[in-house]
Motif scaffolding. Structure first.
Motif, short mmCIF file in Angstrom:
data_model
loop_
_atom_site.label_atom_id
_atom_site.label_comp_id
_atom_site.label_asym_id
_atom_site.label_seq_id
_atom_site.Cartn_x
_atom_site.Cartn_y
_atom_site.Cartn_z
N PRO A 203 0.83 -1.21 0.00
CA PRO A 203 0.00 0.00 0.00
C PRO A 203 0.87 1.26 0.00
O PRO A 203 1.93 1.29 0.62
CB PRO A 203 -0.79 -0.12 1.32
N GLU A 204 0.42 2.28 -0.72
CA GLU A 204 1.21 3.49 -0.89
C GLU A 204 1.62 4.15 0.42
O GLU A 204 2.73 4.65 0.56
CB GLU A 204 0.44 4.51 -1.74
N LYS A 205 0.73 4.19 1.39
CA LYS A 205 1.00 4.90 2.64
C LYS A 205 1.71 4.03 3.67
O LYS A 205 1.87 4.42 4.82
CB LYS A 205 -0.31 5.42 3.24
N MET A 206 2.14 2.85 3.28
CA MET A 206 2.74 1.92 4.24
C MET A 206 4.20 1.67 3.91
O MET A 206 4.56 1.50 2.75
CB MET A 206 1.96 0.61 4.23
N THR A 207 5.04 1.66 4.91
CA THR A 207 6.46 1.41 4.70
C THR A 207 6.72 -0.10 4.65
O THR A 207 5.88 -0.90 5.08
CB THR A 207 7.30 2.01 5.83
N ASP A 208 7.89 -0.47 4.15
CA ASP A 208 8.27 -1.89 4.12
C ASP A 208 8.31 -2.46 5.53
O ASP A 208 7.98 -3.62 5.76
CB ASP A 208 9.64 -2.06 3.46
N LYS A 209 8.71 -1.60 6.49
CA LYS A 209 8.81 -2.05 7.88
C LYS A 209 7.45 -2.41 8.45
O LYS A 209 7.31 -3.30 9.28
CB LYS A 209 9.44 -0.95 8.73
N GLN A 210 6.42 -1.72 8.01
CA GLN A 210 5.06 -2.00 8.49
C GLN A 210 4.44 -3.17 7.74
O GLN A 210 3.80 -4.05 8.34
CB GLN A 210 4.18 -0.76 8.32
N PHE A 211 4.63 -3.19 6.42
CA PHE A 211 3.94 -4.17 5.60
C PHE A 211 4.57 -5.56 5.69
O PHE A 211 3.86 -6.57 5.75
CB PHE A 211 3.93 -3.71 4.14
N GLY A 212 5.90 -5.62 5.71
CA GLY A 212 6.61 -6.91 5.70
C GLY A 212 6.17 -7.85 6.81
O GLY A 212 5.78 -8.99 6.55
N PRO A 213 6.21 -7.40 8.08
CA PRO A 213 5.81 -8.30 9.18
C PRO A 213 4.35 -8.76 9.08
O PRO A 213 4.04 -9.90 9.43
CB PRO A 213 6.02 -7.43 10.43
N ALA A 214 3.45 -7.87 8.61
CA ALA A 214 2.04 -8.25 8.47
C ALA A 214 1.88 -9.36 7.44
O ALA A 214 1.18 -10.36 7.67
CB ALA A 214 1.21 -7.03 8.08
#
Length: 319
Positions: A203-214
């Motif tokens: 998602p555009e507003k999400m960083t790799d740090k947020q998206f990766g673990p999810a």
């Protein structure tokens, strides 16, 4: 023994609906290109089923073709001492200086003149560490997919996705006494989990740090799901979404960011699926502070060997 037929996975959109069966599960995603299928599955005795249809006899005599969409790891094994000795002789004819045992194994099998060895080996699909299926290509040309699954430098997070038809239980002489169902496969995808996660659109507003673990959490949960051998319609649909529909990751990451937890996944038969098997997959997210639950669902057609998306993810309301 076999005819050669090509089928291509096709995406259709046709709305449908209603609950019937519930499966408590967890989930994931990816979506490489699907390869065309060929030939006919040999069934028990002299019977055979038509490729791509559901009208043939299955190997267990039930009259229903059993499709498989399984996620695990492919392993090559020697079925007997003779095959093992022949492999070691072929290794002596191959330049393996400086290679590890696994690299040497891959190098020998990759040589064109050693294709006869690939056919001699037995190929096992393990799921969660358990020997679950033996693999055979429906088209002999697809034996290369087995070789590709044997990486020269394997990693703990390597993944193999196998799509095909479930055959009979293997006789004990086929793989050194291992008696598990045979999959006559049409497609194998081989990749690493890290590559899978990186391939999912973020998602555009999400960083790799947020998206990766999810995304990793969703993937791990579906991989650890109890008894998911990819042989039931419910498990095939979930594994399809895990590999081919990244929106389930995007939605999970969004809800985690809003302080929701993934609290359930149901696989429900649609009430409008009359001539085709249309299943709804319902994802439940519960707010960690208020206990309010939101639900989202997708519809997937599981009638034939290759499941496909019918409707995209949208809000779901209990009746």
């Amino acid at each position: 023994m076999s005819e050669q037929t090509e089928t291509r996975e096709q995406q259709k959109e046709q709305p449908m609906d209603q609950p019937v069966k519930v499966n408590d599960v967890r989930d994931t995603a990816f979506y490489p290109e699907t390869r065309s299928t060929m030939a006919i599955l040999p069934q028990g005795g002299s019977e055979s089923c038509g490729c791509g249809g559901t009208g043939g006899m299955s190997s267990n005599g039930t009259g229903v073709v059993s499709y498989v969409y399984a996620i695990g790891r492919v392993e090559a094994r020697f079925p007997n001492l003779s095959a093992e000795k022949e492999f070691f002789q072929a290794t002596g004819r191959t330049d393996t200086a400086g290679k590890t045992d696994q690299q040497a194994f891959h190098a020998v099998l990759s040589r064109r003149e050693n294709r006869y060895l690939v056919r001699q080996l037995c190929w096992v699909l393990t799921i969660q560490g358990l020997e679950t299926y033996l693999l055979q290509p429906r088209d002999p040309a697809d034996i290369d997919m087995l070789v590709d699954a044997i990486r020269p430098a394997p990693a703990p997070n390597d993944i193999d996705v196998v799509i095909g038809l479930r055959g009979p239980i293997a006789p004990p002489e086929m793989c050194n006494g291992l008696m598990v169902p045979i999959i006559v496969f049409d497609q194998i995808y081989s990749f690493g989990r890290d590559a899978l996660i990186k391939a999912i659109p973020k998602p555009e507003k999400m960083t790799d740090k947020q998206f990766g673990p999810a995304a990793e959490e969703l993937f791990d949960r579906i991989m650890q799901m109890t008894d998911n051998a990819g042989a039931t319609d419910e498990h095939r649909v979930l594994n399809y979404l895990a590999m081919r529909y990244p929106a389930i990751y995007t939605k999970a990451a969004e809800k985690f960011g809003d302080e929701y937890s993934l609290t359930g996944i149901e696989v429900i038969q649609s009430s409008l699926s009359s001539t085709r098997k249309i299943l709804k997959v319902v994802f439940s997210y519960t707010n960690r502070n208020t206990d309010f639950t939101e639900k989202f669902f997708v519809r997937v057609d599981a009638t034939e060997e290759f499941p496909f998306l019918v409707t995209k993810m949208s809000p779901y309301y209990d009746r």
